[in-house]
Design an enzyme around this catalytic site. Structure first.
Site, PDB file in Angstrom:
ATOM      1  CB  CYS A   4      -0.993  -0.074   1.146  1.00 27.59           C
ATOM      2  SG  CYS A   4      -1.703   1.614   1.407  1.00 27.59           S
ATOM      3  CG  HIS A  99      -7.164   9.041   0.869  1.00 25.49           C
ATOM      4  ND1 HIS A  99      -7.251   7.908   0.299  1.00 25.49           N
ATOM      5  CD2 HIS A  99      -7.434   9.990  -0.223  1.00 25.49           C
ATOM      6  CE1 HIS A  99      -7.669   7.883  -0.915  1.00 25.49           C
ATOM      7  NE2 HIS A  99      -7.748   9.179  -1.216  1.00 25.49           N
TER       8      HIS A  99
HETATM    9  P1  5GP Z   1      -8.073   9.728  -4.361  1.00 29.89           P
HETATM   10  O1  5GP Z   1      -8.160   9.785  -5.731  1.00 29.89           O
HETATM   11  O2  5GP Z   1      -7.888   8.128  -3.997  1.00 29.89           O
HETATM   12  O3  5GP Z   1      -9.290  10.179  -3.480  1.00 29.89           O
HETATM   13  O4  5GP Z   1      -6.865  10.457  -3.722  1.00 29.89           O
HETATM   14  C1  5GP Z   1      -5.707   9.859  -3.863  1.00 29.89           C
HETATM   15  C2  5GP Z   1      -4.748  11.345  -3.878  1.00 29.89           C
HETATM   16  O5  5GP Z   1      -3.379  10.799  -3.268  1.00 29.89           O
HETATM   17  C3  5GP Z   1      -4.504  12.073  -5.169  1.00 29.89           C
HETATM   18  O6  5GP Z   1      -5.076  13.359  -4.676  1.00 29.89           O
HETATM   19  C4  5GP Z   1      -3.401  12.198  -5.633  1.00 29.89           C
HETATM   20  O7  5GP Z   1      -2.813  13.105  -6.073  1.00 29.89           O
HETATM   21  C5  5GP Z   1      -2.438  11.721  -3.948  1.00 29.89           C
HETATM   22  N1  5GP Z   1      -1.498  10.944  -4.401  1.00 29.89           N
HETATM   23  C6  5GP Z   1      -1.445  10.121  -4.977  1.00 29.89           C
HETATM   24  N2  5GP Z   1       0.162   9.349  -4.967  1.00 29.89           N
HETATM   25  C7  5GP Z   1       0.739  10.218  -4.197  1.00 29.89           C
HETATM   26  C8  5GP Z   1       2.042  10.285  -3.431  1.00 29.89           C
HETATM   27  O8  5GP Z   1       2.908   9.481  -3.838  1.00 29.89           O
HETATM   28  N3  5GP Z   1       2.336  11.239  -2.691  1.00 29.89           N
HETATM   29  C9  5GP Z   1       1.309  12.258  -2.093  1.00 29.89           C
HETATM   30  N4  5GP Z   1       1.749  13.032  -1.465  1.00 29.89           N
HETATM   31  N5  5GP Z   1       0.229  12.191  -2.738  1.00 29.89           N
HETATM   32  C10 5GP Z   1      -0.076  11.155  -3.588  1.00 29.89           C
HETATM   33 ZN    ZN Z   2      -2.332   1.389   3.643  1.00 27.92          ZN
END
Ligand code: 5GP
Ligand code: ZN
Length: 113
Positions: A4, A99
């Site tokens: 993860c 998250h």
């Molecule tokens: P979701 O699309 O799952 O709601 O949000 C995932 C978030 O994680 C996205 O806004 C994306 O930009 C962020 N994200 C993905 N990979 C990384 C990473 O390696 N580092 C950071 N700081 N954010 C990440």
């Molecule tokens: Zn996790």
């Protein structure tokens, strides 16, 4: 969860720009911000998504919201902010470690679609 991405960030195996940390919660700046303030707040315990919250693990989510209130005070987000949780691929979830996005610093529309 070994594979993860966010568990690796919590362990420091992948670098992140940390905003807040306590025993239960880690918060860091989103790598691809959609607003001037875009912070991800995550429970340290691996929970895949909102659908996996149970009586046993929901205390972690309470801790997340305690952390959000502290972060918002620290950053002086008096003009308001939005907390977003995407649950499932169709809702935009791309990382399956639960998250919350804390978004602030811009005009925000409603409803989202
Ligand atoms: P979701 O699309 O799952 O709601 O949000 C995932 C978030 O994680 C996205 O806004 C994306 O930009 C962020 N994200 C993905 N990979 C990384 C990473 O390696 N580092 C950071 N700081 N954010 C990440
Ligand atoms: Zn996790």
């Amino acid at each position: 969860m070994d594979s993860c991405l966010f568990c690796k960030i919590i362990k420091g195996e992948i670098p992140s720009s940390k905003v807040y940390e306590d025993e239960y919660v880690y918060a860091f700046n989103d790598i691809n911000p959609v607003a001037p303030v875009h912070i991800l707040i995550i429970p340290k315990e691996h929970i895949c998504g909102a659908g996996e919250v149970t009586e046993e693990n929901s205390g972690n989510i309470a801790k997340v919201f305690e952390a959000i209130a502290k972060i918002a005070k620290r950053l002086d987000l008096k003009d308001g902010y939005r907390i977003v949780n995407n649950c499932g691929e169709k809702a935009g979830q791309s990382v399956f470690h639960m998250h919350f996005h804390l978004i602030a610093g811009c005009e925000m529309g409603w409803p989202p679609c």
